[in-house]
Design a protein around this motif. Structure first.
Motif, PDB file in Angstrom:
ATOM      1  N   LYS A   9      -1.519  -4.308  -1.003  1.00  0.00           N
ATOM      2  CA  LYS A   9      -2.709  -5.188  -1.690  1.00  0.00           C
ATOM      3  C   LYS A   9      -2.598  -6.738  -0.950  1.00  0.00           C
ATOM      4  O   LYS A   9      -3.408  -7.374  -1.885  1.00  0.00           O
ATOM      5  N   ASP A  10      -1.234  -7.271  -1.089  1.00  0.00           N
ATOM      6  CA  ASP A  10      -1.012  -8.651  -0.753  1.00  0.00           C
ATOM      7  C   ASP A  10      -1.975  -8.417   0.506  1.00  0.00           C
ATOM      8  O   ASP A  10      -1.816 -10.379   1.424  1.00  0.00           O
ATOM      9  N   ARG A  11      -2.013  -7.887   1.786  1.00  0.00           N
ATOM     10  CA  ARG A  11      -2.437  -7.800   2.998  1.00  0.00           C
ATOM     11  C   ARG A  11      -3.935  -7.365   3.296  1.00  0.00           C
ATOM     12  O   ARG A  11      -4.385  -6.920   0.949  1.00  0.00           O
ATOM     13  N   GLN A  12      -4.956  -8.084   3.264  1.00  0.00           N
ATOM     14  CA  GLN A  12      -6.549  -8.127   3.478  1.00  0.00           C
ATOM     15  C   GLN A  12      -6.960  -6.822   4.661  1.00  0.00           C
ATOM     16  O   GLN A  12      -7.577  -7.324   5.395  1.00  0.00           O
ATOM     17  N   CYS A  13      -5.940  -5.665   3.994  1.00  0.00           N
ATOM     18  CA  CYS A  13      -6.587  -4.355   4.242  1.00  0.00           C
ATOM     19  C   CYS A  13      -7.982  -3.610   3.913  1.00  0.00           C
ATOM     20  O   CYS A  13      -8.417  -3.649   3.379  1.00  0.00           O
ATOM     21  N   TYR A  14      -8.717  -3.081   5.628  1.00  0.00           N
ATOM     22  CA  TYR A  14     -10.380  -2.803   4.834  1.00  0.00           C
ATOM     23  C   TYR A  14      -9.844  -1.873   3.640  1.00  0.00           C
ATOM     24  O   TYR A  14     -11.249  -0.901   3.460  1.00  0.00           O
ATOM     25  N   THR A  15      -9.045  -0.652   3.778  1.00  0.00           N
ATOM     26  CA  THR A  15      -8.968   0.480   3.239  1.00  0.00           C
ATOM     27  C   THR A  15      -8.281  -0.026   2.188  1.00  0.00           C
ATOM     28  O   THR A  15      -7.621   1.091   1.044  1.00  0.00           O
ATOM     29  N   ASN A  16      -8.784  -0.755   1.308  1.00  0.00           N
ATOM     30  CA  ASN A  16      -8.497  -1.090   0.039  1.00  0.00           C
ATOM     31  C   ASN A  16      -6.929  -1.309  -0.335  1.00  0.00           C
ATOM     32  O   ASN A  16      -6.377  -0.624  -1.181  1.00  0.00           O
ATOM     33  N   GLY A  17      -6.104  -1.629   0.373  1.00  0.00           N
ATOM     34  CA  GLY A  17      -4.350  -1.591   0.128  1.00  0.00           C
ATOM     35  C   GLY A  17      -3.607  -0.980   0.099  1.00  0.00           C
ATOM     36  O   GLY A  17      -2.603  -1.075  -0.200  1.00  0.00           O
ATOM     37  N   THR A  18      -4.331   0.216   1.694  1.00  0.00           N
ATOM     38  CA  THR A  18      -3.209   0.767   1.905  1.00  0.00           C
ATOM     39  C   THR A  18      -3.098   0.823   3.192  1.00  0.00           C
ATOM     40  O   THR A  18      -4.196   0.251   3.882  1.00  0.00           O
ATOM     41  N   CYS A  19      -1.546   0.842   3.172  1.00  0.00           N
ATOM     42  CA  CYS A  19      -1.201   0.660   4.969  1.00  0.00           C
ATOM     43  C   CYS A  19       0.118   1.398   4.710  1.00  0.00           C
ATOM     44  O   CYS A  19       0.021   2.151   4.163  1.00  0.00           O
ATOM     45  N   ASP A  20       0.474   1.186   6.310  1.00  0.00           N
ATOM     46  CA  ASP A  20       1.594   2.034   7.210  1.00  0.00           C
ATOM     47  C   ASP A  20       2.856   1.546   6.306  1.00  0.00           C
ATOM     48  O   ASP A  20       3.948   0.566   5.614  1.00  0.00           O
ATOM     49  N   PHE A  21       3.505   2.476   5.836  1.00  0.00           N
ATOM     50  CA  PHE A  21       4.852   2.281   5.228  1.00  0.00           C
ATOM     51  C   PHE A  21       5.977   1.632   5.426  1.00  0.00           C
ATOM     52  O   PHE A  21       6.458   1.002   4.859  1.00  0.00           O
ATOM     53  N   GLN A  22       5.714   1.777   7.333  1.00  0.00           N
ATOM     54  CA  GLN A  22       6.877   1.197   8.000  1.00  0.00           C
ATOM     55  C   GLN A  22       6.255  -0.396   8.333  1.00  0.00           C
ATOM     56  O   GLN A  22       6.803  -1.181   7.899  1.00  0.00           O
ATOM     57  N   THR A  23       5.847  -0.008   9.192  1.00  0.00           N
ATOM     58  CA  THR A  23       5.222  -2.042   9.294  1.00  0.00           C
ATOM     59  C   THR A  23       4.131  -2.424   8.375  1.00  0.00           C
ATOM     60  O   THR A  23       4.043  -3.640   8.727  1.00  0.00           O
ATOM     61  N   GLY A  24       3.912  -1.746   7.739  1.00  0.00           N
ATOM     62  CA  GLY A  24       2.666  -2.615   7.105  1.00  0.00           C
ATOM     63  C   GLY A  24       0.743  -2.726   7.509  1.00  0.00           C
ATOM     64  O   GLY A  24       0.046  -3.405   6.935  1.00  0.00           O
ATOM     65  N   ARG A  25       0.672  -1.702   8.938  1.00  0.00           N
ATOM     66  CA  ARG A  25      -0.358  -2.383   9.463  1.00  0.00           C
ATOM     67  C   ARG A  25      -1.374  -1.229   8.571  1.00  0.00           C
ATOM     68  O   ARG A  25      -1.755  -0.661   8.181  1.00  0.00           O
ATOM     69  N   CYS A  26      -3.036  -1.819   8.460  1.00  0.00           N
ATOM     70  CA  CYS A  26      -3.901  -1.353   8.031  1.00  0.00           C
ATOM     71  C   CYS A  26      -4.763  -0.636   8.472  1.00  0.00           C
ATOM     72  O   CYS A  26      -4.518  -0.473   9.434  1.00  0.00           O
ATOM     73  N   PHE A  27      -4.560   0.342   8.209  1.00  0.00           N
ATOM     74  CA  PHE A  27      -5.594   1.651   8.661  1.00  0.00           C
ATOM     75  C   PHE A  27      -7.078   0.722   8.327  1.00  0.00           C
ATOM     76  O   PHE A  27      -7.503   0.851   7.104  1.00  0.00           O
ATOM     77  N   GLY A  28      -7.718   1.507   9.572  1.00  0.00           N
ATOM     78  CA  GLY A  28      -9.426   0.681   9.356  1.00  0.00           C
ATOM     79  C   GLY A  28      -9.437  -0.492   9.745  1.00  0.00           C
ATOM     80  O   GLY A  28     -10.255  -0.924   9.555  1.00  0.00           O
ATOM     81  N   GLY A  29      -8.060  -1.099   9.795  1.00  0.00           N
ATOM     82  CA  GLY A  29      -8.560  -2.505  10.544  1.00  0.00           C
ATOM     83  C   GLY A  29      -8.096  -3.225   9.435  1.00  0.00           C
ATOM     84  O   GLY A  29      -8.100  -2.999   7.953  1.00  0.00           O
ATOM     85  N   CYS A  30      -9.129  -4.158   9.568  1.00  0.00           N
ATOM     86  CA  CYS A  30      -8.892  -5.493   8.371  1.00  0.00           C
ATOM     87  C   CYS A  30     -10.323  -5.711   7.550  1.00  0.00           C
ATOM     88  O   CYS A  30     -11.493  -5.495   8.472  1.00  0.00           O
ATOM     89  N   GLN A  31     -10.560  -6.466   7.012  1.00  0.00           N
ATOM     90  CA  GLN A  31     -11.894  -6.696   5.932  1.00  0.00           C
ATOM     91  C   GLN A  31     -12.333  -8.129   6.658  1.00  0.00           C
ATOM     92  O   GLN A  31     -11.961  -8.940   7.815  1.00  0.00           O
TER      93      GLN A  31
END
Length: 329
Positions: free
Chosen positions: A116-138
């Motif tokens: 949630k501290d990242r600006q992920c496009y998919t409402n705070g879900t990310c890769d559990f290892q790298t933190g890469r945002c699924f679907g890109g950034c906001q």
């Protein structure tokens, strides 16, 4: 040979093994022959009497594989009882054996970071290892972790859009709006629309360029034509006399061979018809003797009545410049 061991203190052949050396899960009785641990072994130990330690495995009855752990140090030893990774786990994994994935919404070393501290496009879900945002950034953010704002001159999702012709060359990193207005010649909230005046000026410039190119083409064609004409004239001059034409009327000169006439005296009894008899008036004098003139180039034809018939003269012997004049008989 097996003997009955006393007091449950030993077991095996010749009662050579001590019951106290076993790693039974609980205070199991010690069977005299095999030393069987009733209830199984403690973690890290195996066999009936739980006297042998696990090898490349760990846990109860050595049921867990050391190679399934995600230790940060790939060479970390595998404790036969606990399987603990010495030095901790790789990003995205947790607990002592590094076999448990980070809970949803967390990532990284020890699963201590939150998506949630990242600006992920998919409402705070990310890769559990790298933190890469699924679907890109906001909109307004970029990078694998979506924690970096768009650089100057870019905006939108993943910062893929380019700012328009803003007055200060900067635009809102999220919407792309030019906050300080547009540069001269552009309009619209994104300053990407060409104003009518600038469009007219651009059309004029293009038209001028086209006319210039056409003028150059015409000049080149004219030079080529002139050059061609000069070359043709030069070739004709070197190959022979030229033929020229004039608008002056053509004067035809006809040379007529004069007929020769002879004078026939009255004594010859040869006469021409009266209308063709002429008199010699040369030098203004009239010869008293009458003469008949005939065209000597024609042969006379004689009729059966001995009458003389002659052809008419071929030329006018009494015309202008003639020394003869016509007389009446």
């Amino acid at each position: 040979m097996t003997h009955d061991c006393k007091g449950g203190l030993t077991y095996g052949d010749n009662c050579g093994k001590r019951c106290a050396d076993r790693h039974c899960l609980n205070n199991s009785t010690c069977e005299a022959n095999t030393g069987l641990c009733v209830g199984g072994c403690q973690p890290g130990w195996k066999d009936l009497d739980c006297s042998n330690e696990c090898n490349d495995r760990y846990g109860a009855e050595c049921s867990l594989d050391c190679n399934t752990r995600h230790c940060k140090n790939n060479n970390s030893p595998c404790h036969s009882r606990t399987g603990e990774c010495v030095g901790g786990c790789k990003p995205g994994w947790m607990n002592a054996t590094c076999t448990q994935q980070c809970a949803q919404g967390h990532y990284g070393d020890g699963c201590s970071n939150q998506c949630k501290d990242r600006q992920c496009y998919t409402n705070g879900t990310c890769d559990f290892q790298t933190g890469r945002c699924f679907g890109g950034c906001q909109a307004g953010w970029e990078g694998q972790s979506c924690t970096s704002e768009c650089t100057d001159g870019k905006y939108g999702m993943n910062c893929n859009a380019i700012c328009g012709e803003c007055a200060n060359e900067l635009c809102d990193r999220v919407t792309g709006n030019c906050t300080d207005g547009c540069s001269d010649g552009f309009e619209g909230h994104l300053c990407k629309e060409v104003s009518p005046q600038k469009a007219s000026d651009s059309t004029t410039v293009v038209s001028s360029a086209v006319m210039g190119v056409l003028s150059i083409i015409v000049i080149i064609q004219f030079v080529v034509i002139i050059r061609y004409i000069l070359i043709v004239r030069k070739v004709r001059a070197s190959s022979g006399p030229s033929v020229s034409f004039s608008n002056k009327p053509i004067t035809r000169t006809t040379t007529t061979t004069s007929s020769v006439y002879e004078v026939v005296d009255d004594e010859t009894n040869v006469r021409s018809p009266p209308a063709e008899r002429v008199a010699n008036t040369q030098n203004g004098q009239t010869n008293g003797t009458q003469h008949d003139y005939v065209n000597s180039s024609h042969q006379a034809e004689r009729s059966g009545e001995n009458g003389n018939h002659y052809d008419r003269l071929d030329v006018d012997v009494i015309g202008a410049g003639s020394p003869y004049s016509k007389i009446e008989v």
